[in-house]
Design a protein around this motif. Sequence first.
Motif, PDB file in Angstrom:
ATOM      1  N   TYR A 221       0.654  -5.023   6.856  1.00  0.00           N
ATOM      2  CA  TYR A 221       0.644  -5.740   5.585  1.00  0.00           C
ATOM      3  C   TYR A 221       1.925  -5.458   4.800  1.00  0.00           C
ATOM      4  CZ  TYR A 221      -0.468  -6.974   0.807  1.00  0.00           C
ATOM      5  OH  TYR A 221      -0.407  -7.502  -0.447  1.00  0.00           O
TER       6      TYR A 221
ATOM      7  N   GLN B 211      -2.393  -1.484   7.221  1.00  0.00           N
ATOM      8  CA  GLN B 211      -1.637  -1.367   5.975  1.00  0.00           C
ATOM      9  C   GLN B 211      -0.134  -1.411   6.241  1.00  0.00           C
ATOM     10  OE1 GLN B 211      -2.852   2.073   3.733  1.00  0.00           O
ATOM     11  NE2 GLN B 211      -4.822   1.155   3.163  1.00  0.00           N
TER      12      GLN B 211
ATOM     13  N   GLN C  39      -0.715   6.410   7.476  1.00  0.00           N
ATOM     14  CA  GLN C  39      -1.177   5.139   6.929  1.00  0.00           C
ATOM     15  C   GLN C  39      -1.791   4.309   8.056  1.00  0.00           C
ATOM     16  OE1 GLN C  39       1.977   2.884   5.142  1.00  0.00           O
ATOM     17  NE2 GLN C  39       0.627   2.168   3.519  1.00  0.00           N
TER      18      GLN C  39
ATOM     19  N   PHE D 107       0.840  -1.193   0.000  1.00  0.00           N
ATOM     20  CA  PHE D 107       0.000   0.000   0.000  1.00  0.00           C
ATOM     21  C   PHE D 107       0.874   1.242   0.000  1.00  0.00           C
ATOM     22  CE2 PHE D 107      -2.861  -3.126   1.847  1.00  0.00           C
ATOM     23  CZ  PHE D 107      -4.040  -2.852   1.162  1.00  0.00           C
TER      24      PHE D 107
END
Length: 106
Positions: free
Chosen positions: A54, A51, A47, A39
């Motif tokens: 991830y 994310q 953020q 992302f």
Amino acid sequence: EGRRHDFHCLKQSGILRDRDTTSWLADKGYIDSDMIIPFRKPRKREQPRWQKDYNFRHNKIRVAVERAIAHLKTWRILHTDYRRPYNTFATTIRAVIGLYFYARSE
């Protein structure tokens, strides 16, 4: 020429034409592809934590691949011209990668 991103060259070459790349991990340079990318951080915003988590897991996998590629580029066997029959190149690369990961697992 060295002035193009890898993804541009891959598209131009046609290598990906008949391949399903939807499960391939890639970096942010492959944004318009169907590959799995991290992302991007939103402009002027933080953020979300999920994310970031991830991206961390995504990059943790990719760094191992990037390190293996760097090693392949510096090893003498791949530093010079490939002297075996061309049709054995893929088998040779698989053997070298297998030996590399076998040595790292011990």
